[in-house]
Design a protein around this motif. Structure first.
Motif, PDB file in Angstrom:
ATOM      1  N   ALA A 164      12.238   8.165  -0.453  1.00  0.00           N
ATOM      2  CA  ALA A 164      10.945   7.545  -0.653  1.00  0.00           C
ATOM      3  C   ALA A 164      10.998   6.044  -0.394  1.00  0.00           C
ATOM      4  O   ALA A 164      12.053   5.459  -0.131  1.00  0.00           O
ATOM      5  N   VAL A 165       9.828   5.413  -0.474  1.00  0.00           N
ATOM      6  CA  VAL A 165       9.704   4.004  -0.143  1.00  0.00           C
ATOM      7  C   VAL A 165      10.632   3.144  -0.988  1.00  0.00           C
ATOM      8  O   VAL A 165      11.373   2.302  -0.473  1.00  0.00           O
ATOM      9  N   PHE A 166      10.619   3.343  -2.302  1.00  0.00           N
ATOM     10  CA  PHE A 166      11.421   2.488  -3.173  1.00  0.00           C
ATOM     11  C   PHE A 166      12.920   2.702  -2.977  1.00  0.00           C
ATOM     12  O   PHE A 166      13.712   1.757  -3.082  1.00  0.00           O
ATOM     13  N   ALA A 167      13.326   3.941  -2.699  1.00  0.00           N
ATOM     14  CA  ALA A 167      14.750   4.200  -2.486  1.00  0.00           C
ATOM     15  C   ALA A 167      15.245   3.469  -1.246  1.00  0.00           C
ATOM     16  O   ALA A 167      16.322   2.853  -1.257  1.00  0.00           O
ATOM     17  N   ALA A 168      14.477   3.540  -0.150  1.00  0.00           N
ATOM     18  CA  ALA A 168      14.874   2.848   1.077  1.00  0.00           C
ATOM     19  C   ALA A 168      14.841   1.341   0.878  1.00  0.00           C
ATOM     20  O   ALA A 168      15.739   0.615   1.337  1.00  0.00           O
ATOM     21  N   MET A 185      -2.154  12.995 -15.828  1.00  0.00           N
ATOM     22  CA  MET A 185      -2.634  13.969 -14.868  1.00  0.00           C
ATOM     23  C   MET A 185      -1.577  15.054 -14.677  1.00  0.00           C
ATOM     24  O   MET A 185      -0.384  14.782 -14.697  1.00  0.00           O
ATOM     25  N   GLY A 186      -2.030  16.300 -14.458  1.00  0.00           N
ATOM     26  CA  GLY A 186      -1.107  17.426 -14.406  1.00  0.00           C
ATOM     27  C   GLY A 186      -0.290  17.546 -13.149  1.00  0.00           C
ATOM     28  O   GLY A 186       0.742  18.213 -13.140  1.00  0.00           O
ATOM     29  N   ASP A 187      -0.728  16.919 -12.050  1.00  0.00           N
ATOM     30  CA  ASP A 187       0.066  16.997 -10.825  1.00  0.00           C
ATOM     31  C   ASP A 187       1.049  15.844 -10.710  1.00  0.00           C
ATOM     32  O   ASP A 187       1.789  15.744  -9.730  1.00  0.00           O
ATOM     33  N   TYR A 188       1.063  14.973 -11.697  1.00  0.00           N
ATOM     34  CA  TYR A 188       1.925  13.796 -11.631  1.00  0.00           C
ATOM     35  C   TYR A 188       3.360  14.196 -11.960  1.00  0.00           C
ATOM     36  O   TYR A 188       3.658  14.665 -13.054  1.00  0.00           O
ATOM     37  N   GLY A 189       4.240  14.001 -10.987  1.00  0.00           N
ATOM     38  CA  GLY A 189       5.654  14.258 -11.215  1.00  0.00           C
ATOM     39  C   GLY A 189       6.084  15.695 -11.058  1.00  0.00           C
ATOM     40  O   GLY A 189       7.160  16.063 -11.527  1.00  0.00           O
ATOM     41  N   VAL A 190       5.285  16.532 -10.358  1.00  0.00           N
ATOM     42  CA  VAL A 190       5.692  17.930 -10.190  1.00  0.00           C
ATOM     43  C   VAL A 190       6.849  18.057  -9.205  1.00  0.00           C
ATOM     44  O   VAL A 190       7.483  19.112  -9.118  1.00  0.00           O
ATOM     45  N   GLY A 191       7.111  17.007  -8.433  1.00  0.00           N
ATOM     46  CA  GLY A 191       8.239  17.040  -7.508  1.00  0.00           C
ATOM     47  C   GLY A 191       7.937  17.656  -6.174  1.00  0.00           C
ATOM     48  O   GLY A 191       8.840  17.875  -5.366  1.00  0.00           O
ATOM     49  N   VAL A 192       6.677  17.966  -5.909  1.00  0.00           N
ATOM     50  CA  VAL A 192       6.284  18.610  -4.659  1.00  0.00           C
ATOM     51  C   VAL A 192       5.330  17.692  -3.911  1.00  0.00           C
ATOM     52  O   VAL A 192       4.307  17.269  -4.449  1.00  0.00           O
ATOM     53  N   ALA A 193       5.649  17.381  -2.670  1.00  0.00           N
ATOM     54  CA  ALA A 193       4.803  16.504  -1.877  1.00  0.00           C
ATOM     55  C   ALA A 193       3.495  17.201  -1.528  1.00  0.00           C
ATOM     56  O   ALA A 193       3.497  18.383  -1.171  1.00  0.00           O
ATOM     57  N   LYS A 195       0.812  -1.212   0.000  1.00  0.00           N
ATOM     58  CA  LYS A 195       0.000   0.000   0.000  1.00  0.00           C
ATOM     59  C   LYS A 195       0.844   1.259   0.000  1.00  0.00           C
ATOM     60  O   LYS A 195       0.538   2.236  -0.695  1.00  0.00           O
ATOM     61  N   ALA A 196       1.911   1.299   0.800  1.00  0.00           N
ATOM     62  CA  ALA A 196       2.726   2.516   0.883  1.00  0.00           C
ATOM     63  C   ALA A 196       3.383   2.822  -0.451  1.00  0.00           C
ATOM     64  O   ALA A 196       3.417   3.975  -0.891  1.00  0.00           O
ATOM     65  N   ALA A 197       3.908   1.807  -1.108  1.00  0.00           N
ATOM     66  CA  ALA A 197       4.555   2.028  -2.398  1.00  0.00           C
ATOM     67  C   ALA A 197       3.536   2.404  -3.470  1.00  0.00           C
ATOM     68  O   ALA A 197       3.835   3.196  -4.364  1.00  0.00           O
ATOM     69  N   THR A 198       2.323   1.862  -3.374  1.00  0.00           N
ATOM     70  CA  THR A 198       1.277   2.249  -4.313  1.00  0.00           C
ATOM     71  C   THR A 198       0.914   3.709  -4.136  1.00  0.00           C
ATOM     72  O   THR A 198       0.724   4.447  -5.116  1.00  0.00           O
ATOM     73  N   THR A 199       0.834   4.168  -2.894  1.00  0.00           N
ATOM     74  CA  THR A 199       0.587   5.585  -2.625  1.00  0.00           C
ATOM     75  C   THR A 199       1.708   6.443  -3.187  1.00  0.00           C
ATOM     76  O   THR A 199       1.472   7.524  -3.741  1.00  0.00           O
ATOM     77  N   GLU A 200       2.938   5.958  -3.070  1.00  0.00           N
ATOM     78  CA  GLU A 200       4.073   6.695  -3.621  1.00  0.00           C
ATOM     79  C   GLU A 200       3.955   6.845  -5.131  1.00  0.00           C
ATOM     80  O   GLU A 200       4.309   7.895  -5.695  1.00  0.00           O
ATOM     81  N   PHE A 201       3.454   5.828  -5.792  1.00  0.00           N
ATOM     82  CA  PHE A 201       3.269   5.906  -7.240  1.00  0.00           C
ATOM     83  C   PHE A 201       2.412   7.112  -7.612  1.00  0.00           C
ATOM     84  O   PHE A 201       2.631   7.740  -8.641  1.00  0.00           O
ATOM     85  N   ARG A 202       1.421   7.410  -6.774  1.00  0.00           N
ATOM     86  CA  ARG A 202       0.521   8.514  -7.083  1.00  0.00           C
ATOM     87  C   ARG A 202       1.008   9.848  -6.516  1.00  0.00           C
ATOM     88  O   ARG A 202       0.969  10.866  -7.203  1.00  0.00           O
ATOM     89  N   GLN A 205       6.229  24.202  -0.311  1.00  0.00           N
ATOM     90  CA  GLN A 205       6.693  23.435  -1.463  1.00  0.00           C
ATOM     91  C   GLN A 205       7.787  22.478  -1.019  1.00  0.00           C
ATOM     92  O   GLN A 205       8.977  22.729  -1.181  1.00  0.00           O
ATOM     93  N   HIS A 206       7.364  21.385  -0.403  1.00  0.00           N
ATOM     94  CA  HIS A 206       8.300  20.385   0.092  1.00  0.00           C
ATOM     95  C   HIS A 206       8.673  19.449  -1.051  1.00  0.00           C
ATOM     96  O   HIS A 206       7.823  18.726  -1.584  1.00  0.00           O
ATOM     97  N   ARG A 207       9.928  19.454  -1.436  1.00  0.00           N
ATOM     98  CA  ARG A 207      10.376  18.550  -2.484  1.00  0.00           C
ATOM     99  C   ARG A 207      10.364  17.116  -1.976  1.00  0.00           C
ATOM    100  O   ARG A 207      10.482  16.855  -0.783  1.00  0.00           O
ATOM    101  N   TYR A 208      10.233  16.186  -2.892  1.00  0.00           N
ATOM    102  CA  TYR A 208      10.211  14.780  -2.513  1.00  0.00           C
ATOM    103  C   TYR A 208      11.440  14.433  -1.679  1.00  0.00           C
ATOM    104  O   TYR A 208      12.582  14.772  -2.040  1.00  0.00           O
ATOM    105  N   GLN A 209      11.191  13.726  -0.587  1.00  0.00           N
ATOM    106  CA  GLN A 209      12.282  13.249   0.246  1.00  0.00           C
ATOM    107  C   GLN A 209      12.579  11.782  -0.087  1.00  0.00           C
ATOM    108  O   GLN A 209      12.034  11.224  -1.031  1.00  0.00           O
TER     109      GLN A 209
END
Length: 763
Positions: free
Chosen positions: A563-567, A361-369, A158-165, A557-561
């Motif tokens: 993430a699940v897949f990196a850890a 979708m337009g918010d996908y990948g903007v880099g802001v949490a 579930k956590a990684a699926t949320t990260e995908f979005r 504007q918090h940039r991505y920290q």
């Protein structure tokens, strides 16, 4: 006077004339990527199709609640009534249904995209009201990602699926780290204009346009213009519905040529050996070679083989657009792409691995949490009954029947009353003939609407509501840079009212406190001040009056920290995924254990009924792609100037390859009759070489017009009279409306007028 407002497709400015009338709408000067849908605002605002007064269908008023085939008939008339009469009728009907059949007999629909506001969000308003009167049968999942939302938690947790979005690989990361972006289903620029809640500026579209200078893009799709020009993408043609075969062939090349990352597969995945056996043909006797895939997809085998080698030569990101999972066996391309990314071994690396949603979708990948935003509270629904949202017709047509969903066996309750607000199922849903039969089974269908949409034309009780330009609100989307005010521009026309007022009055008749005695102005202030007190809200955020006077406040504007897949990549033991194995499940024992006839434990190619190589293609010999429009949001304001400017021969256009047009004697601008096994429509012809031969394309969202059934089921080109209302699988139960097999011929007979945008007759 000039004011600003917002929609799901962005912010814009409006000009008012001396009498307060809306005279112009335009993008903000500093938003060069603004949506052309802004061009629909003025013409749609006071269009003749506005719902001006409460109205009741004559047949329902005369005969009382009950099933009726007259629902949605072009000949049906309505009776306009006063608000007290309308609310008394509706309150009485709600009491009858709840007292006689229970709250589970009320379906709270409202899957929709009406106002972008945080308070006047139609779905939240309706669901809060229904919760306050005892609950309702609800829907889960969505039409956009229904298959993925169910599948991915089984494979990555579930956590990684949320990260995908919410925290996918960002466009800036791609520009910095990604050598090759391989996208299945394209990267449509028009989709990036749309964000739930809207964005202050189209930062996602702007960021995407900068990627083309640093990253090579390969777009595998049936349409060359699926990837917009700024990316300078290489187009590799793939016939619709066959992407899974191409992806499996890429995995075959990685395996056969010794290019797979065996170390990553051994430490971070389970099931790789089962996948190898499958792609080698050891488990079914069919090696999934590029030549095998080419025969299915028409994608050149040599290009598949070369692409596999290119993908291991540098940092590669694999993207799957949402559209690919909106088809038969829609889970398979997503599952196969995850498997491909795992065989490449780059999951968790900056700019590498898998992503699912670019170009969707337009918010996908903007880099802001995303940060918490003011939200109108819905409360708790005490009714347990639910359906996947794409199974609405099954719900109404098959009460009492059991159905499988995500490993469960559920039962369709018997629905007597459906209540819809802020949405248009005659845009989102498939096989409109079947949908009309389903709505005919209801005792009562209630709709809140600004305009006489096809959904409103099928309702028994229609209540007129104020539009986003006719009430104060707040707006912001995920990852937005600013929480914006949406000041009231003009008064509502006729007797239209805010939905908060409607539900408050209904609640009082039913003995439920829905509005808590607060006006919408008081609710806005309360929502904002409660948000201002959250720990996540920056210190010094101004009080409401200052915020409103300033027109908004900047958001963190918090940039991505990390993430699940990196850890997980760094240490899968101490940072496992939320799967049974703690790893990426290329083979899922859970899914395999469900014992489903249409889904195995790993990604597979299973021939869909709707593809160019199927027996159905003998009669319906063209493969129609149905995707989102560029000059409107879904079906919103289809009567507007921008949307109407895209029409051909007065209808929604259909695009054909020159060879297909010539074989059928069609010329640019002709009127065509398009048929499928489900229905027929009229469409205007556009000829383009941006399609593969054998593929045609139409946008969704033209308003359904059944006014001349002797000619076609829809004379305005609503593509969902053609699509099939079948689920992706018994696991996910999502929709398959992205494509369908059709025939296309020139229409030389009488041409009926389009009546979709006319209000009904009143009696």
């Amino acid at each position: 006077m000039t004011l600003s407002s917002s929609a799901h497709w962005g912010t814009f400015e409006v000009d008012l004339g001396p009498g307060g009338e809306l005279v112009a709408a335009r993008p903000h000067a500093d938003d060069p990527n603004a949506s052309p849908a802004i061009g629909n605002v003025v013409t749609g605002h006071r269009h003749r199709s506005r719902v001006l007064r409460p109205a009741v269908r004559r047949g329902w008023l005369d005969d009382g609640p009950g099933p009726s085939e007259r629902r949605g008939s072009p000949e049906e008339t309505y009776v306009e009534v006063g608000w007290d009469t309308a609310l008394d009728l509706l309150a009485g009907e709600l009491s009858r249904v709840v007292d006689g059949f229970g709250n589970c007999a009320v379906y709270g629909g409202s899957y929709g995209w009406s106002s972008a506001g945080r308070l006047h969000h139609a779905q939240s308003q309706l669901h809060r009201f229904l919760n306050r009167i005892g609950g309702y049968t609800r829907s889960v999942s969505d039409y956009s990602r229904g298959a993925s939302l169910v599948l991915l938690p089984h494979l990555i947790g579930k956590a990684a699926t949320t990260e995908f979005r919410s925290r996918p690989v960002s466009w800036p990361q791609i520009a910095e780290h990604t050598d090759l972006l391989v996208t299945f289903g394209g990267l449509r620029r028009s989709n990036t204009w749309v964000v739930p809640g809207g964005h202050d500026r189209h930062i996602g579209t702007a960021a995407a346009s900068r990627v083309g200078g640093t990253t090579r893009v390969v777009s595998l799709t049936a349409q060359r213009d699926d990837a917009y020009d700024g990316l300078d993408a290489e187009w590799v043609g793939v016939m619709p519905g066959t992407d899974t075969a191409v992806i499996l062939a890429l995995i075959h090349v990685l395996d056969a040529d010794g290019l797979a990352d065996d170390a990553f597969l051994a430490t971070h995945t389970v099931g790789a050996e089962k996948v190898r056996a499958y792609v080698r043909g050891e488990s079914d006797g069919i090696p999934k070679t590029p030549e095998w895939a080419a025969a299915i997809s028409r994608t050149p085998a040599e290009r598949i083989r070369r692409l596999a080698h290119e993908m291991v030569a540098g940092r590669t990101l694999v993207n799957v657009a949402y559209a690919l999972q909106r088809g038969e066996r829609g889970e398979q391309p997503v599952w196969a792409a995850l498997t491909l990314a795992a065989f490449l071994g780059q999951i968790g690396l900056p700019g590498g691995g898998l992503t699912h949603g670019y170009g969707s979708m337009g918010d996908y990948g903007v880099g802001v949490a995303p940060v918490p935003l003011p939200t109108f509270p819905q409360g708790t629904n005490p009714v347990a009954d639910l359906i996947p949202c794409a199974r609405i017709a099954d719900l109404l047509l098959r009460p009492g029947e059991q159905f499988a969903f995500d490993g469960q066996v559920l039962t369709y309750p018997e629905i007597r009353l459906a209540y819809w607000a802020g949405g248009n199922p005659f845009h989102h849903h498939q096989d409109l003939g079947r949908l009309r039969s389903a709505f005919a089974r209801l005792d009562t269908f209630v709709v809140h609407e600004t305009h006489w949409t096809p959904t409103a034309r099928h309702a028994d009780i229609v209540l007129p509501v104020a539009s986003a330009l006719e009430r104060d609100d707040l707006a912001a989307g995920a990852g937005d840079s600013r929480l914006r005010t949406m000041p009231k521009i003009t008064d509502p026309p006729g007797e239209a009212r805010e939905e908060l007022w409607i539900y408050g009055e209904l609640g009082r008749r039913l003995g439920a406190d829905v509005d808590e005695g607060l006006t919408s102005a008081q609710w806005l202030r309360q929502l904002y001040e409660e948000w201002r007190e959250l720990p996540s809200t920056p210190a010094g955020t101004p009080p409401f009056d200052e915020f409103w006077a300033a027109g908004g406040v900047d958001l963190p504007q918090h940039r991505y920290q990390d993430a699940v897949f990196a850890a997980f990549r760094r240490d899968p033991v101490t940072h496992p995924l939320q799967t049974p194995s703690g790893r990426i499940e290329l083979w899922s024992a859970t899914i395999d254990g469900f014992g489903l006839d249409d889904l195995a434990g790993h990604a597979q190619w299973r021939e869909p009924d709707q593809w160019w190589g199927s027996p159905s293609a003998v009669t319906y010999d063209l493969h129609l792609l149905a995707n989102q429009p560029s000059h409107r949001l879904h079906s919103q304001l289809d009567m507007g100037a921008a949307s109407q400017a895209t029409k051909v021969a007065g209808r929604e256009p259909i695009r054909l390859h020159p060879d297909d047009a010539a074989a059928r004697g069609l010329a640019d601008g002709d009127l065509a009759l398009v048929r499928s096994a489900q229905g027929s429509l009229l469409a205007g012809v556009r000829i383009t070489d941006a399609l593969l031969p054998g593929v045609v394309q139409m946008h969704t969202g033209a308003w359904f017009d059944p006014s001349a059934p002797e000619v076609a089921d829809c004379v305005n080109g609503n593509v969902n009279v053609l699509t099939r209302d079948l689920p992706t699988s018994t696991l996910t139960q999502s929709n398959t409306g992205a494509h369908v097999l059709v025939s296309v011929t020139r229409h030389d007979g009488p041409t009926p007028p389009v009546r979709a945008y006319e209000p009904p007759a009143f009696s």
